[in-house]
Design a protein around this motif. Structure first.
Motif, PDB file in Angstrom:
ATOM      1  N   ASN A  21      31.404  17.386 -37.422  1.00  0.00           N
ATOM      2  CA  ASN A  21      32.291  18.431 -37.925  1.00  0.00           C
ATOM      3  C   ASN A  21      32.208  18.521 -39.443  1.00  0.00           C
ATOM      4  O   ASN A  21      32.239  19.619 -40.020  1.00  0.00           O
ATOM      5  N   GLY A  22      32.102  17.347 -40.095  1.00  0.00           N
ATOM      6  CA  GLY A  22      31.980  17.337 -41.550  1.00  0.00           C
ATOM      7  C   GLY A  22      30.745  18.083 -42.016  1.00  0.00           C
ATOM      8  O   GLY A  22      30.778  18.828 -42.998  1.00  0.00           O
ATOM      9  N   LEU A  23      29.621  17.836 -41.309  1.00  0.00           N
ATOM     10  CA  LEU A  23      28.387  18.559 -41.664  1.00  0.00           C
ATOM     11  C   LEU A  23      28.540  20.060 -41.460  1.00  0.00           C
ATOM     12  O   LEU A  23      28.005  20.869 -42.236  1.00  0.00           O
ATOM     13  N   LYS A  24      29.291  20.459 -40.433  1.00  0.00           N
ATOM     14  CA  LYS A  24      29.493  21.885 -40.171  1.00  0.00           C
ATOM     15  C   LYS A  24      30.267  22.546 -41.312  1.00  0.00           C
ATOM     16  O   LYS A  24      29.910  23.630 -41.789  1.00  0.00           O
ATOM     17  N   PHE A  25      31.318  21.860 -41.788  1.00  0.00           N
ATOM     18  CA  PHE A  25      32.103  22.428 -42.891  1.00  0.00           C
ATOM     19  C   PHE A  25      31.292  22.444 -44.187  1.00  0.00           C
ATOM     20  O   PHE A  25      31.402  23.374 -44.990  1.00  0.00           O
ATOM     21  N   ALA A  26      30.470  21.409 -44.398  1.00  0.00           N
ATOM     22  CA  ALA A  26      29.627  21.387 -45.598  1.00  0.00           C
ATOM     23  C   ALA A  26      28.634  22.535 -45.566  1.00  0.00           C
ATOM     24  O   ALA A  26      28.356  23.177 -46.602  1.00  0.00           O
ATOM     25  N   LYS A  27      28.108  22.826 -44.382  1.00  0.00           N
ATOM     26  CA  LYS A  27      27.156  23.937 -44.257  1.00  0.00           C
ATOM     27  C   LYS A  27      27.820  25.264 -44.603  1.00  0.00           C
ATOM     28  O   LYS A  27      27.195  26.144 -45.227  1.00  0.00           O
ATOM     29  N   PRO A  82      35.203  23.292 -60.095  1.00  0.00           N
ATOM     30  CA  PRO A  82      36.178  23.561 -59.024  1.00  0.00           C
ATOM     31  C   PRO A  82      35.708  24.659 -58.087  1.00  0.00           C
ATOM     32  O   PRO A  82      34.944  25.545 -58.452  1.00  0.00           O
ATOM     33  N   LEU A  83      36.194  24.561 -56.836  1.00  0.00           N
ATOM     34  CA  LEU A  83      35.892  25.559 -55.812  1.00  0.00           C
ATOM     35  C   LEU A  83      37.069  26.521 -55.664  1.00  0.00           C
ATOM     36  O   LEU A  83      38.222  26.147 -55.929  1.00  0.00           O
ATOM     37  N   PRO A  84      36.819  27.732 -55.211  1.00  0.00           N
ATOM     38  CA  PRO A  84      37.916  28.651 -54.897  1.00  0.00           C
ATOM     39  C   PRO A  84      38.757  28.102 -53.747  1.00  0.00           C
ATOM     40  O   PRO A  84      38.330  27.187 -53.030  1.00  0.00           O
ATOM     41  N   PRO A  85      39.973  28.629 -53.536  1.00  0.00           N
ATOM     42  CA  PRO A  85      40.883  28.078 -52.523  1.00  0.00           C
ATOM     43  C   PRO A  85      40.262  27.935 -51.141  1.00  0.00           C
ATOM     44  O   PRO A  85      40.443  26.917 -50.477  1.00  0.00           O
ATOM     45  N   ASN A 118      23.449  17.924 -60.263  1.00  0.00           N
ATOM     46  CA  ASN A 118      24.151  19.182 -60.506  1.00  0.00           C
ATOM     47  C   ASN A 118      25.536  18.982 -61.110  1.00  0.00           C
ATOM     48  O   ASN A 118      26.125  19.935 -61.624  1.00  0.00           O
ATOM     49  N   ASP A 119      26.085  17.765 -61.031  1.00  0.00           N
ATOM     50  CA  ASP A 119      27.448  17.544 -61.564  1.00  0.00           C
ATOM     51  C   ASP A 119      27.569  16.090 -62.011  1.00  0.00           C
ATOM     52  O   ASP A 119      28.176  15.257 -61.342  1.00  0.00           O
ATOM     53  N   LEU A 120      26.987  15.776 -63.174  1.00  0.00           N
ATOM     54  CA  LEU A 120      26.977  14.388 -63.679  1.00  0.00           C
ATOM     55  C   LEU A 120      28.348  13.896 -64.107  1.00  0.00           C
ATOM     56  O   LEU A 120      28.551  12.692 -64.274  1.00  0.00           O
ATOM     57  N   LYS A 121      29.276  14.821 -64.304  1.00  0.00           N
ATOM     58  CA  LYS A 121      30.607  14.418 -64.755  1.00  0.00           C
ATOM     59  C   LYS A 121      31.601  14.311 -63.615  1.00  0.00           C
ATOM     60  O   LYS A 121      32.794  14.154 -63.843  1.00  0.00           O
ATOM     61  N   SER A 122      31.107  14.376 -62.385  1.00  0.00           N
ATOM     62  CA  SER A 122      32.007  14.324 -61.231  1.00  0.00           C
ATOM     63  C   SER A 122      32.233  12.884 -60.776  1.00  0.00           C
ATOM     64  O   SER A 122      31.278  12.200 -60.395  1.00  0.00           O
ATOM     65  N   PRO A 123      33.488  12.416 -60.780  1.00  0.00           N
ATOM     66  CA  PRO A 123      33.746  11.064 -60.261  1.00  0.00           C
ATOM     67  C   PRO A 123      33.449  10.962 -58.775  1.00  0.00           C
ATOM     68  O   PRO A 123      33.064   9.900 -58.284  1.00  0.00           O
ATOM     69  N   VAL A 124      33.603  12.083 -58.037  1.00  0.00           N
ATOM     70  CA  VAL A 124      33.310  12.058 -56.601  1.00  0.00           C
ATOM     71  C   VAL A 124      31.830  11.762 -56.366  1.00  0.00           C
ATOM     72  O   VAL A 124      31.459  10.942 -55.520  1.00  0.00           O
ATOM     73  N   CYS A 125      30.955  12.432 -57.117  1.00  0.00           N
ATOM     74  CA  CYS A 125      29.507  12.211 -56.950  1.00  0.00           C
ATOM     75  C   CYS A 125      29.125  10.774 -57.260  1.00  0.00           C
ATOM     76  O   CYS A 125      28.340  10.148 -56.523  1.00  0.00           O
ATOM     77  N   TRP A 126      29.672  10.245 -58.348  1.00  0.00           N
ATOM     78  CA  TRP A 126      29.353   8.864 -58.711  1.00  0.00           C
ATOM     79  C   TRP A 126      29.910   7.882 -57.666  1.00  0.00           C
ATOM     80  O   TRP A 126      29.274   6.892 -57.307  1.00  0.00           O
ATOM     81  N   PHE A 145      27.692  28.691 -54.101  1.00  0.00           N
ATOM     82  CA  PHE A 145      28.000  27.254 -54.100  1.00  0.00           C
ATOM     83  C   PHE A 145      26.896  26.436 -53.421  1.00  0.00           C
ATOM     84  O   PHE A 145      27.130  25.330 -52.961  1.00  0.00           O
ATOM     85  N   ALA A 146      25.687  26.996 -53.376  1.00  0.00           N
ATOM     86  CA  ALA A 146      24.579  26.299 -52.706  1.00  0.00           C
ATOM     87  C   ALA A 146      24.212  24.999 -53.397  1.00  0.00           C
ATOM     88  O   ALA A 146      23.647  24.098 -52.784  1.00  0.00           O
TER      89      ALA A 146
END
Length: 856
Positions: A29-35, A6-9, A76-84, A43-44
Motif C-alpha cells: 500500500n505504501g508503494l501505491k501511495f508513493a506512486k 513541502p508538498l501541497p495538502p 534532490n533534497d540534501l537538507k531533508s532530515p527525512v532523507c538522511w 513531484f516526480a
C-alpha cells in the motif's frame, strides 16, 4: 522544522499515509501511495517520497532498488532530515553502524530536536560503545522529554557506563523522588537494586549497605537483598553481621556451596581442623545435605580424611550415584587422598564380591547388589584417570558383565578407549550406548563428538540428524541453531583430515555466530530500559564486550589460523581436468561397466542437485518467515555463501588469519597461544616490530614456554640475516627490547642452553629443543633425534608421542626411517591400545590413517 521541499495538502496527506503504511508493515500500500505522488510530473523528483519508497522497497527485499531511490531522493533534497534518516536506516539494516551514525548526525543538523532520530542515534552509539556520544544524545533526549522514564534511566546509565557513579546515583535519586509514584512494584524494586549496584561499583560499600537497609521493604527480591548485604558485611569486615546473614541463608538452602564458603570467611576460620569441625556442626544440623560433607573432604587431611571419605563413598555407592567419581575427581591433586580412595574402593570391591558388605566388621549391614556394580564403575574411572588402561578395562568389563543394560557403563568404556588412544573403539562403544536409548539426546551428542574425533564426519552428521529438523541436512540445521560444539569439533576433524576448505568453512560459521550474537543485542537496548531489567542489561553489555574470549571462538580461531598458515606455506594446486576415457579401444564388457558407472554418477549428481535446491528453498522460506516476525526492521543482509574450495584458495591467507587473530589479541591476551599465533603470522609477513611485540607479550606470560623458545630462535636468526636492511630506528628498538631475552647470545648458544635445561622437563620441551638444534645444524644430528624420541621424560602422553611421530615423518630430522620405526615400536609397547602406533590401523570411511584426535 518544516520540510525543505513541502508538498501541497493532497500530496502531503498521501505522504503521511506512506509513513503509516511503513509503520504498520503495509508495504505494498505504501508503494501505491508513493506512486500516486511520483506520477505527478511536478513531484516526480520529490526527495522525501523517493526516500520513503526506497525504504519500503528495502523491507520487501529489493535492496538495490532501495539504495537507488534513497540516494536519488537525497540528491534532490540534501537538507531533508527525512532523507538522511532513511539513508541511516538503510545503512543500519546492512549493519554499517558507523555510516548510519554519520547519516543520523547529518539529519540532526537540519532538525536538532527530532526525538526519533535521537533515539535511533543513541541505540547505534551504545551498540558501537561510543559512550561519550551516547551520553550527549541521552542528555538531549532528557532535556526534550524530561517526563519520560526512559529519558531519566538512559541518562543515568550513560554516566554509569562511563564510570561517573556519583552523577548516575544522583540522577536516579532525583528520578525516584520526583517521578516515581504509586505502589511499590517490580520495576521500582529493580531500579533500587540497580542504584545499589551503582553505589557498590563506586566502592562505597557502607553507603550501599545503608541504601539496601533503608529500602529493603520496597525491594521484592528478598534473596538478592540478603546475599548482597552479606557480601557488603564481609567487605566492611563486619563479620558478626555477615555470619548471621549467611546462617539465615543456609536455612533457606543448605546445599549452596557459596554460603558455606562465605560463612567460613565470616567466622575467620583458617586451619583445616577448624574447618572440618565447622562442617561437622552443619552435618548434624542438616543431615540430608550433601554440600557440607563434600566440602569437608577438601579441607581434611589424613587420618581424618580416611574416615570421612569412607563415609562419603559408602553413601554414594549404596545410593548408586553415577557422578560420584566426577564429584571427587578434584581431590586427586593430593596424591595421598587419591591413594586412600584407591585403597578403600578396592577393599569395597573385594568384600562386596565375597560377602555383600563394605567391610568385615561384625555389625556391617548387607548392601544391595547394585553397590558392587557402582564400585566397579567408580574403580574403572579411577584407574582411567591414573592412566592404567588395563585395570580400567578390567573393572568396566566386570561392571558390564554384572549389569549389561546400564548405558553409563558403555559411555565410560568408550571414554577409557579414547584416553588410551583408540578413538575408533571409543566411538563404537558410544554407538552401542546410543542404540540402547535412541531418545537420549545427551548420549546422541556424545556419540557424535566421539565420531568426529575418530574422523567419521559423515557418520557424526547422520547421528545428529536423529534430533534435527526433518527434510533439512543436519549440518544446515546445526548451523542454524548455532550448535558450536559440533562445529568446532568438525573444524578440528577436517583439519586432521587435511580437508582445509571444510575446516575453514566450519571456523567461519562459528565466527559468524559470534557476529550474530553481537548484532542481536541491538534489540535489547530499548527493551531493557523499558522493562527496567537494568542490572541484567549492564551484565549483557559487559558480556558482549568480551564475547570473543569464549573458548568456542578461541578453538575455531586456532584452527582457522593454523590452516591459513599451512595454506600460505603450501598453497593448493589447481586440480587437473580429467580426460575423457578412450572408449574406442575398450572391450565391450569394460565399456558396459564404464557406461553403468557414468549413469550412476550422473544419477547421484542429479539427486544431490535436487536435494541442494530443496534445502535452498527451505532456507529461503525460513529466512522469509523470520523476517516477517521481525518488528519493523528492514531485511537483514544476506551473507556470502561459504564455499570450501574458495576459502581454501584465498588470495591473502595471512590477512584472513589476522581477522581471526585480532579479537584474541584484545580479549585473550592472557593466553600465551594468542601471542605465539601472532608471531607466526607476522614472521611470515616479515613485520619485525610486530614480531617483537608478540614475543615480548608471550615472554611476560611464560618465559620458559617451549614454542616461545623456538620463536625467539627464529627471530634471532631472522635478525642476523635481515638487520642490515632495517631502518636504524627499528634496529635500535629491537636491540634494546630483546636484550633481556637474548642476553647477547647467539642462536646456537640459546638452543644448547635450552636443551641442557628446560627441554628435559617435558616431552614437549624436548621436541621443540630438538627441532631447534636440527634447524641450526642442518647436517644429520643424532643428538637432536635422540632427544626428541626419548620416552623417559616427565609428562609423557599419547598426544605428545603422536606429535613427535608426525615431526619425524614430516622430515624435521632428515632421513630417519629406521629410527622412526624403532620409535613406533617403543610407543606401541608403552601404549598398546593407541591406534596411531599400530601398523594395521583401520582407516575411517572418510579419514586418512593416523588422523585421530587423542586429546584427554
Amino acid at each position: 522544522m518544516p520540510p525543505s521541499n513541502p508538498l501541497p495538502p493532497k500530496e502531503n496527506a498521501l505522504f503521511k499515509r506512506i509513513l503509516r503504511c511503513y509503520e504498520h508493515k503495509q508495504y505494498k500500500n505504501g508503494l501505491k501511495f508513493a506512486k500516486q505522488i511520483l506520477s505527478n510530473p511536478k513531484f516526480a523528483e520529490h526527495g522525501e517520497t523517493l526516500a520513503m519508497k526506497g525504504l519500503t522497497l528495502n523491507c520487501l527485499g529489493r535492496k538495490e532498488e532501495a539504495y537507488e531511490y534513497v540516494r536519488r531522493g537525497l540528491r534532490n533534497d540534501l537538507k531533508s532530515p527525512v532523507c538522511w534518516h532513511v539513508y541511516g536506516l538503510l545503512q543500519r539494516s546492512d549493519k554499517k553502524y558507523d555510516e548510519a551514525i554519520k547519516c543520523y548526525r547529518n539529519a540532526l543538523k537540519w532538525e536538532k530536536e527530532n526525538i526519533q532520530i535521537l533515539r535511533d542515534l543513541s541505540l547505534l552509539q551504545i551498540q558501537m560503545r561510543d559512550l561519550e556520544g551516547y551520553k550527549d544524545t541521552r542528555y538531549q533526549l532528557f532535556m526534550l522529554r524530561p517526563t519520560q522514564r526512559t529519558s531519566w534511566i538512559g541518562f543515568a546509565m550513560s554516566y554509569h557506563l562511563l564510570g561517573d557513579y556519583e552523577m548516575a546515583n544522583s540522577i536516579i535519586d532525583a528520578f525516584r523522588t520526583n517521578q516515581m509514584k504509586g505502589p511499590y512494584d517490580y520495576e521500582q524494586s529493580e531500579l533500587l537494586l540497580y542504584q545499589n549496584m551503582v553505589l557498590a561499583e563506586s566502592g562505597q560499600y557502607e553507603r550501599a549497605l545503608q541504601h539496601l537497609q533503608k529500602f529493603q521493604n520496597q525491594i521484592l527480591d528478598k534473596l538478592s537483598v540478603k546475599e548482597t548485604s552479606g557480601e557488603y558485611y564481609l567487605k566492611l569486615k563486619r563479620f558478626k553481621e555477615a555470619e548471621a546473614v549467611y546462617e539465615d541463608l543456609l536455612k533457606r538452602n543448605p546445599e549452596n556451596v557459596m554460603y558455606y564458603e562465605k560463612l567460613v570467611e565470616a567466622k575467620q576460620l583458617s586451619s583445616p581442623d577448624e574447618k572440618v569441625a565447622f562442617y561437622d556442626d552443619y552435618k548434624l544440623e542438616y543431615p540430608k545435605a550433601i554440600a557440607p560433607r563434600r566440602l569437608q573432604l577438601t579441607e581434611a587431611y589424613l587420618p581424618v580424611f580416611e574416615r570421612l571419605i569412607d563415609e562419603y563413598l559408602r553413601h554414594g555407592l549404596h545410593k548408586g550415584i553415577p557422578p560420584l567419581f566426577v564429584d571427587l575427581r578434584s581431590l586427586y591433586v593430593d596424591e595421598s587422598k587419591a591413594d586412600t580412595i584407591e585403597k578403600l574402593i578396592l577393599q569395597y570391591i573385594d568384600n562386596l564380591a565375597k560377602t555383600g558388605v563394605f567391610s568385615t566388621k561384625p555389625d556391617e549391614v548387607k548392601q544391595p547388589a547394585s553397590a558392587l556394580l557402582w564400585a566397579y564403575y567408580f574403580a574403572a574411572q579411577h584407574f582411567d584417570y591414573k592412566q592404567d588402561t588395563t585395570k580400567a578395562l578390567f573393572y568396566i568389563d566386570a561392571a558390564i558383565e554384572h549389569t549389561p543394560t546400564l548405558i553409563e557403563l558403555f559411555i565410560v568404556k568408550g571414554r577409557i578407549y579414547k584416553h588410551a588412544g583408540d578413538p575408533v573403539s571409543a566411538y563404537e562403544w558410544l554407538e552401542e550406548a546410543q542404540a540402547m536409548d535412541t531418545a537420549d539426546r545427551y548420549v546422541n551428542s556424545k556419540c557424535a563428538r566421539y565420531m568426529l574425533r575418530a574422523g567419521h564426519v559423515k557418520r557424526a552428521e547422520d547421528m545428529c540428524a536423529k534430533f534435527t529438523r526433518e527434510g533439512v541436512p543436519a549440518t544446515e540445521n546445526l548451523n542454524e541453531m548455532q550448535c558450536m560444539w559440533f562445529q568446532t569439533e568438525a573444524a578440528a576433524a577436517y583439519q586432521r583430515l587435511q580437508r582445509w576448505g571444510e575446516a575453514l568453512k566450519k571456523a567461519h560459521e562459528v565466527d559468524r555466530h559470534f557476529s550474530e550474537i553481537i548484532e542481536d543485542q541491538f534489540d535489547f537496548h530499548s527493551y531493557c530500559m523499558r522493562k527496567m531489567t537494568l542490572r541484567s542489561y549492564v551484565g549483557l553489555l559487559r558480556l558482549e564486550d568480551v564475547l570473543r574470549s569464549h573458548p568456542f571462538y578461541f578453538r575455531c580461531a586456532r584452527v582457522a589460523i593454523s590452516v591459513y598458515l599451512r595454506l600460505y606455506q603450501h598453497p593448493l594446486q589447481d586440480v587437473p581436468q580429467t580426460q575423457e576415457p578412450d572408449t574406442e579401444n575398450l572391450a565391450p564388457s569394460e565399456l558396459k561397466k564404464l557406461r553403468n558407472k557414468q549413469r550412476k554418477a550422473k544419477r547421484k549428481a542429479e539427486q544431490e542437485s535436487a536435494l541442494a535446491a530443496q534445502v535452498q528453498v527451505k532456507r529461503e522460506q525460513h529466512h522469509k518467515a523470520r523476517q516477517q516476525q521481525e518488528q519493523g526492521d528492514p531485511e537483514a543482509p544476506q551473507l556470502d555463501e561459504l564455499v570450501p574450495d574458495k576459502l581454501a584458495r584465498a588470495e591473502d591467507p595471512l590477512e584472513q588469519a589476522l581477522k581471526f587473530l585480532q579479537p584474541l589479541r584484545t580479549l585473550a591476551a592472557d593466553r600465551i597461544d594468542t601471542h605465539l599465533m601472532a608471531f607466526e603470522i607476522y614472521f611470515r609477513k616479515e613485520k619485525p616490530l610486530l614480531m617483537l611485540q608478540s614475543i615480548k607479550r608471550a615472554w611476560r606470560l611464560d618465559s620458559q614456554n617451549e614454542h616461545l623458545h623456538d620463536c625467539l630462535l627464529r627471530f634471532r636468526t631472522w635478525l642476523d640475516d635481515k638487520q642490515a636492511g632495517l631502518p636504524t630506528g627499528v634496529t635500535t628498538v629491537i636491540d634494546k627490547e630483546t636484550q633481556p631475552m637474548f642476553k647477547g647470545r647467539s642462536p646456537q648458544t640459546m638452543a644448547e642452553e635450552f636443551v641442557a635445561g628446560p627441554a628435559l622437563r617435558s616431552q614437549r620441551g624436548a621436541l621443540w629443543g630438538a627441532r631447534a638444534l636440527r634447524r641450526l645444524q642442518p647436517a644429520p644430528a643424532p643428538a637432536a633425534l635422540a632427544l626428541a624420541t626419548r620416552l623417559d621424560l616427565p609428562g609423557l602422553s599419547i598426544q605428545g608421542c603422536v606429535e613427535v611421530l608426525e615431526s619425524l615423518r614430516a622430515g624435521d630430522f632428515g632421513e630417519c626411517e629406521k629410527e622412526t620405526e624403532q620409535y613406533v615400536q617403543a610407543c606401541r609397547a608403552k601404549f598398546p591400545h593407541a591406534l596411531a602406533f599400530k601398523p594395521d590401523a583401520p582407516p575411517a570411511d572418510d579419514a586418512q590413517p593416523g588422523d585421530f584426535a587423542l586429546d584427554n
